[in-house]
Design a protein around this motif. Structure first.
Motif, PDB file in Angstrom:
ATOM      1  N   GLN A   9      80.297  24.698  24.149  1.00 20.02           N
ATOM      2  CA  GLN A   9      79.642  25.262  25.323  1.00 20.02           C
ATOM      3  C   GLN A   9      78.147  24.979  25.287  1.00 20.02           C
ATOM      4  O   GLN A   9      77.471  25.213  24.284  1.00 20.02           O
ATOM      5  CB  GLN A   9      79.889  26.769  25.385  1.00 20.02           C
ATOM      6  CG  GLN A   9      79.433  27.404  26.691  1.00 20.02           C
ATOM      7  CD  GLN A   9      79.940  28.821  26.828  1.00 20.02           C
ATOM      8  OE1 GLN A   9      80.755  29.295  26.038  1.00 20.02           O
ATOM      9  NE2 GLN A   9      79.470  29.523  27.828  1.00 20.02           N
ATOM     10  N   GLY A  64      85.207  22.107  29.014  1.00 19.38           N
ATOM     11  CA  GLY A  64      84.368  23.008  29.780  1.00 19.38           C
ATOM     12  C   GLY A  64      84.633  22.849  31.268  1.00 19.38           C
ATOM     13  O   GLY A  64      85.547  22.130  31.689  1.00 19.38           O
ATOM     14  N   ASP A 110      88.261  29.254  28.559  1.00 21.34           N
ATOM     15  CA  ASP A 110      87.319  30.172  27.920  1.00 21.34           C
ATOM     16  C   ASP A 110      87.649  31.611  28.302  1.00 21.34           C
ATOM     17  O   ASP A 110      87.822  31.920  29.493  1.00 21.34           O
ATOM     18  CB  ASP A 110      85.884  29.859  28.348  1.00 21.34           C
ATOM     19  CG  ASP A 110      85.410  28.493  27.878  1.00 21.34           C
ATOM     20  OD1 ASP A 110      85.980  27.982  26.890  1.00 21.34           O
ATOM     21  OD2 ASP A 110      84.484  27.936  28.494  1.00 21.34           O
TER      22      ASP A 110
END
Length: 279
Positions: A9, A64, A110
């Motif tokens: 991240q 991501g 996430d």
């Protein structure tokens, strides 16, 4: 093309999937998948690239959000008839428009922390549009030419801040990580008919939303054209297009995320997401 951003991240690198679904590195060709790359004609520049010649990324790195922080996240509310009805609201004559803060962006796997002040945290699976070209006062016919591609999105919401506490909807929509997108950004040419895609969401293994994008009241070109009359849409902007029935707000009694739940969602051709709501 299916574009991704992979890595830790805050340190994501651009990548794309090859014909076998393998991950390839794009960092030798562009800095990031962001507004700057879109403005410079990302799809045209990558269209001739042979993914098989790009460096292979081994292992299973974290994925991501496939789009770096957009300038704007614009959302459309009540865009499925069944969702408007379950919410006890009138079918809109024009698109219902609100904003989500760019800081809501999150990756597809996430975990999402439940905000301390959130009392009625809810889920909303949605089709997302990524704008590829500047767009101002365009017709529906021309709007499609401004669309770079599509992503899977979850318009997470806190209904207490959205509906019970007065003011605009935005504050119930803009907590950190309240807009997971991905796993990949799919260019428009990969989707034969964006208005014929199965869309679903499950909580703890229970399928609570199941529909198809053909049920959208306002279709993608109409949404882009309408928004372009209100504001200039810029490369890298994200537009999320509304959710079908099955949200917690519409259940009797209402059912909200309290923390600990496993949320899974998907749209045909755009992949799936999976994460915990953490306390």
């Amino acid at each position: 093309m299916k574009l991704v951003r992979y890595g830790a991240q805050g340190c994501e690198r651009p990548g794309m999937l090859d014909g076998q679904g393998g991950l390839r590195d794009l960092s030798g060709l562009l800095r990031d998948i962001d507004a700057r790359a879109m403005a410079r004609g990302l799809q045209d520049s990558l269209g001739a690239v042979d993914a098989g010649r790009l460096p292979r990324v081994d292992g299973t790195p974290r994925l991501g959000a496939p789009l770096a922080r957009p300038g704007k996240i614009i959302a459309i509310g009540l865009n499925y008839v069944d969702h408007a009805r379950e919410s006890g609201m009138a079918i809109p004559a024009e698109p219902v428009v609100f904003m989500k803060a760019p800081s809501t962006l999150s990756g597809p796997y996430d975990d999402v922390p439940k905000p301390a002040k959130a009392e009625k945290m809810d889920w909303e699976v949605e089709l997302g549009i990524v704008i590829g070209k500047p767009c101002r006062d365009v017709s529906e016919l021309d709007a499609a030419g401004s669309i770079f591609g599509y992503v899977l999105a979850n318009d997470l919401s806190d209904r207490a801040f959205q509906l019970d506490r007065g003011g605009q909807w935005d504050k119930g929509k803009s907590f950190d990580r309240f807009c997971p997108i991905g796993p990949y950004l799919v260019t428009h040419d990969e989707i034969a008919d964006v208005h014929a895609l199965d869309i679903w969401l499950s909580v703890d293994g229970e399928r609570v939303q199941q529909s198809n994008t053909r049920q959208m009241i306002f279709k993608c070109p109409a949404i882009v054209s309408y928004l372009s009359q209100c504001m200039t849409l810029e490369p890298g902007d994200l537009v999320i297009t509304g959710t079908p029935a099955g949200v917690g707000l519409g259940m009797k009694p209402p059912r909200y995320l309290r923390g600990g739940e496993l949320v899974e969602l998907g749209i045909a051709g755009l992949g799936t997401q999976k994460y915990r709501i953490t306390r």
